[in-house]
Design a protein around this motif. Structure first.
Motif, PDB file in Angstrom:
ATOM      1  N   ARG B  15       0.874  -1.185   0.000  1.00  0.00           N
ATOM      2  CA  ARG B  15       0.000   0.000   0.000  1.00  0.00           C
ATOM      3  C   ARG B  15       0.905   1.227   0.000  1.00  0.00           C
ATOM      4  NH1 ARG B  15      -5.341  -1.014   1.249  1.00  0.00           N
ATOM      5  NH2 ARG B  15      -5.772  -3.208   1.690  1.00  0.00           N
ATOM      6  N   GLU B  70      -9.856   3.227  -3.690  1.00  0.00           N
ATOM      7  CA  GLU B  70      -8.602   2.489  -3.690  1.00  0.00           C
ATOM      8  C   GLU B  70      -8.412   1.956  -5.101  1.00  0.00           C
ATOM      9  OE1 GLU B  70      -8.552  -1.006  -1.190  1.00  0.00           O
ATOM     10  OE2 GLU B  70      -6.463  -1.455  -1.632  1.00  0.00           O
ATOM     11  N   ARG B  86     -11.861   0.153  -5.853  1.00  0.00           N
ATOM     12  CA  ARG B  86     -12.713  -0.188  -4.701  1.00  0.00           C
ATOM     13  C   ARG B  86     -13.220   1.113  -4.083  1.00  0.00           C
ATOM     14  NH1 ARG B  86      -8.146  -4.356  -2.559  1.00  0.00           N
ATOM     15  NH2 ARG B  86      -8.596  -6.016  -4.057  1.00  0.00           N
ATOM     16  N   LEU B  88     -14.421   3.586  -1.258  1.00  0.00           N
ATOM     17  CA  LEU B  88     -14.144   3.779   0.164  1.00  0.00           C
ATOM     18  C   LEU B  88     -14.999   4.890   0.773  1.00  0.00           C
ATOM     19  CD1 LEU B  88     -10.252   3.381   0.241  1.00  0.00           C
ATOM     20  CD2 LEU B  88     -11.990   1.688   0.797  1.00  0.00           C
ATOM     21  N   GLU B  91     -16.152   9.522   3.574  1.00  0.00           N
ATOM     22  CA  GLU B  91     -15.650   9.991   4.878  1.00  0.00           C
ATOM     23  C   GLU B  91     -14.447   9.180   5.329  1.00  0.00           C
ATOM     24  OE1 GLU B  91     -20.001  11.519   6.536  1.00  0.00           O
ATOM     25  OE2 GLU B  91     -18.930   9.939   7.589  1.00  0.00           O
ATOM     26  N   PHE B  92     -13.568   8.912   4.432  1.00  0.00           N
ATOM     27  CA  PHE B  92     -12.391   8.108   4.754  1.00  0.00           C
ATOM     28  C   PHE B  92     -11.331   8.987   5.404  1.00  0.00           C
ATOM     29  CE2 PHE B  92     -10.230   4.190   4.391  1.00  0.00           C
ATOM     30  CZ  PHE B  92      -8.894   4.444   4.124  1.00  0.00           C
ATOM     31  N   ASP B  93     -10.716   8.481   6.468  1.00  0.00           N
ATOM     32  CA  ASP B  93      -9.708   9.248   7.199  1.00  0.00           C
ATOM     33  C   ASP B  93      -8.349   9.047   6.538  1.00  0.00           C
ATOM     34  OD1 ASP B  93      -8.969   9.617  10.760  1.00  0.00           O
ATOM     35  OD2 ASP B  93      -7.844  10.269   9.007  1.00  0.00           O
ATOM     36  N   ASP B  95      -5.605  10.826   6.757  1.00  0.00           N
ATOM     37  CA  ASP B  95      -4.446  11.106   7.602  1.00  0.00           C
ATOM     38  C   ASP B  95      -4.020   9.851   8.370  1.00  0.00           C
ATOM     39  OD1 ASP B  95      -3.744  12.759  10.620  1.00  0.00           O
ATOM     40  OD2 ASP B  95      -2.506  12.829   8.811  1.00  0.00           O
ATOM     41  N   THR B  96      -5.007   9.191   8.998  1.00  0.00           N
ATOM     42  CA  THR B  96      -4.684   7.988   9.761  1.00  0.00           C
ATOM     43  C   THR B  96      -4.241   6.855   8.829  1.00  0.00           C
ATOM     44  OG1 THR B  96      -6.363   8.638  11.374  1.00  0.00           O
ATOM     45  CG2 THR B  96      -5.521   6.416  11.547  1.00  0.00           C
ATOM     46  N   TYR B  97      -4.876   6.764   7.662  1.00  0.00           N
ATOM     47  CA  TYR B  97      -4.463   5.739   6.699  1.00  0.00           C
ATOM     48  C   TYR B  97      -3.016   5.958   6.283  1.00  0.00           C
ATOM     49  CZ  TYR B  97      -4.371   2.765   2.543  1.00  0.00           C
ATOM     50  OH  TYR B  97      -4.043   1.793   1.613  1.00  0.00           O
ATOM     51  N   GLN B  99      -0.632   7.372   8.012  1.00  0.00           N
ATOM     52  CA  GLN B  99       0.233   6.956   9.113  1.00  0.00           C
ATOM     53  C   GLN B  99       0.332   5.432   9.161  1.00  0.00           C
ATOM     54  OE1 GLN B  99      -0.123   8.972  13.020  1.00  0.00           O
ATOM     55  NE2 GLN B  99      -1.656  10.272  12.068  1.00  0.00           N
ATOM     56  N   MET B 100      -0.789   4.776   8.913  1.00  0.00           N
ATOM     57  CA  MET B 100      -0.813   3.317   8.960  1.00  0.00           C
ATOM     58  C   MET B 100       0.099   2.717   7.904  1.00  0.00           C
ATOM     59  SD  MET B 100      -2.138   0.340   7.492  1.00  0.00           S
ATOM     60  CE  MET B 100      -3.577   0.766   6.508  1.00  0.00           C
ATOM     61  N   LEU B 103       3.701   2.862   8.744  1.00  0.00           N
ATOM     62  CA  LEU B 103       4.096   1.804   9.674  1.00  0.00           C
ATOM     63  C   LEU B 103       4.205   0.468   8.942  1.00  0.00           C
ATOM     64  CD1 LEU B 103       1.770   2.682  12.687  1.00  0.00           C
ATOM     65  CD2 LEU B 103       4.232   2.965  12.604  1.00  0.00           C
TER      66      LEU B 103
END
Lengths: 272, 119
Positions: B15, B70, B86, B88, B91-93, B95-97, B99-100, B103
């Motif tokens: 990703r 996506e 795909r 999504l 209202e997909f976040d 910023d957090t995605y 960061q994920m 990681l």
């Protein structure tokens, strides 16, 4: 959502981490003996990726995740294809880490639940079930396959997998309750709206967290059923800890899988 | 087959965000990008990632999509060729995605990557 293995969100129809004795219709007709139920402390559910599921298969056919045999697993993945027969629905799902087969026996699907007929390829679903292996290949026998409640559930699930892995590593190294260090290492920013990340309060970094944990652990050694929430509150508040801090600590411990509910949802026993 | 000669397993695709595409490391591989739709002229779809950077998607679908999508496709040097879309939602976040995936592609590759592609 907590990973004590006994509580789960109501959006999964009240699934509570017990073993509902899922078997195929053919096995049902011939089964004379029931498998012995696992002890309460061994019934837990963990979030995993397909990659973790694939790597879990051992040479003797067991499925071990972080060294433990998970009673149930949770997976969030995208449907690649669906094959429906009279007795089962078979999904091939992928989450970017790998592809895995998921089988849901149709006698487990609630006829009133339209999910079985509304799922289609390229939809993200939440799968709860049992991780199994056959001839070295991992697969999942699902108790539930449902559309995710929000696309953000994908992100949340991946982060949960990371979190649970870190907690397992900390537990193994003996650094129990050191979630403050974990949060620094993982580097999460401020909690964002729309994302219910459960690792926000830093409750585990306060002195009271360790106090509550030690108290429950001490009582668990002498009591088969553990200790009630009211008793914990009474003991901790008389030692100068606020009710809110005690409740936060209990929720954090349950979420980390350090304690689990026994006779009811307000009675806890130390897990380790 | 990727440039390194190792075959990507089914269902495995890193990703990425705009920085991951332009880095060149995943060129020739099947990858996934998630972003907010900025424009789609039928030949080129532009997505905005969590850092606000733009990603180019070639040969896009001409169907009605939600605000966040996506795309899984083949990574080129500075774009991704569309294979699958795909939805999504709206209202997909991001910023957090973002960061994920940092990681996923960094410290925690073991949980997410086919072992031959781990760095």
């Amino acid at each position: 959502m907590s990973y004590g293995g006994f509580e789960f969100n109501t959006d999964t129809n009240g699934y509570e981490g017990t073993d509902p004795m899922i078997t195929s219709p053919a096995a049902n007709s011939g089964a004379k003996e029931k498998k012995a139920r696992k002890p309460t402390e061994e019934q837990f559910m963990i979030p995993i990726t397909v990659r973790q599921a694939m790597k879990s298969v051992t040479s003797d056919g067991q499925c071990l995740v972080d060294g433990r045999d998970p009673h149930h697993v949770k997976l969030v993945a995208c449907i690649k294809d669906i094959d429906q027969t009279a007795t089962a629905i078979s999904y091939n799902v992928e989450d970017g880490t790998g592809l895995i087969n998921v089988k849901e026996w149709t006698n487990n699907v609630n006829p009133g639940d339209g999910a079985a007929t509304t799922l289609a390829p390229q939809m993200y679903v939440r799968i709860i079930g049992k991780l199994q292996s056959f001839q070295g290949q991992a697969s999942i026998t699902a108790y539930q396959v449902k559309l995710v409640s929000s696309p953000n559930e994908l992100t949340h699930h991946m982060l949960e997998c990371i979190y649970v892995r870190e907690m397992a590593a900390k537990r193994g190294s003996g650094a129990i309750g050191a979630s403050a260090a974990l949060m620094n290492n993982v580097g999460f920013g401020p909690q964002t709206t729309g994302m219910a990340l459960d690792m926000n309060s830093g409750a585990s970094s306060t002195p009271h967290f360790q106090q509550v944990q030690d108290y429950i652990q001490k009582f668990s050694e002498d009591n088969e059923i553990g200790i009630g929430r009211a008793q914990i509150l009474q003991a901790m508040t008389s030692a100068g800890v606020s009710e809110k801090a005690v409740s936060l600590a209990i929720d954090q411990l349950a979420g980390d899988g350090m304690i689990y509910s026994t006779t009811d949802e307000d009675t806890f026993k130390y897990a380790l | 087959m990727t440039p390194t000669g190792t075959e990507q397993e089914q269902g495995f695709y890193p990703r990425l965000n705009a920085a991951g595409i332009s880095g060149g490391r995943f060129s020739g591989m099947i990858v996934s990008v998630v972003g907010k739709q900025i424009s789609n002229d039928g030949q080129l779809l532009i997505l905005e990632d969590g850092d606000g950077a733009q990603m180019k998607i070639t040969s896009p679908e001409n169907s009605q999509n939600t605000q966040f999508i996506e795309i899984v496709g083949a990574c080129a040097e500075d774009s991704v060729q569309h294979f699958v879309t795909r939805q999504l939602g709206d209202e997909f976040d991001m910023d957090t995605y973002n960061q994920m995936i940092n990681l996923q592609n960094g410290k925690y590759q073991e949980l997410f990557y086919q072992s031959e592609f781990q760095k």
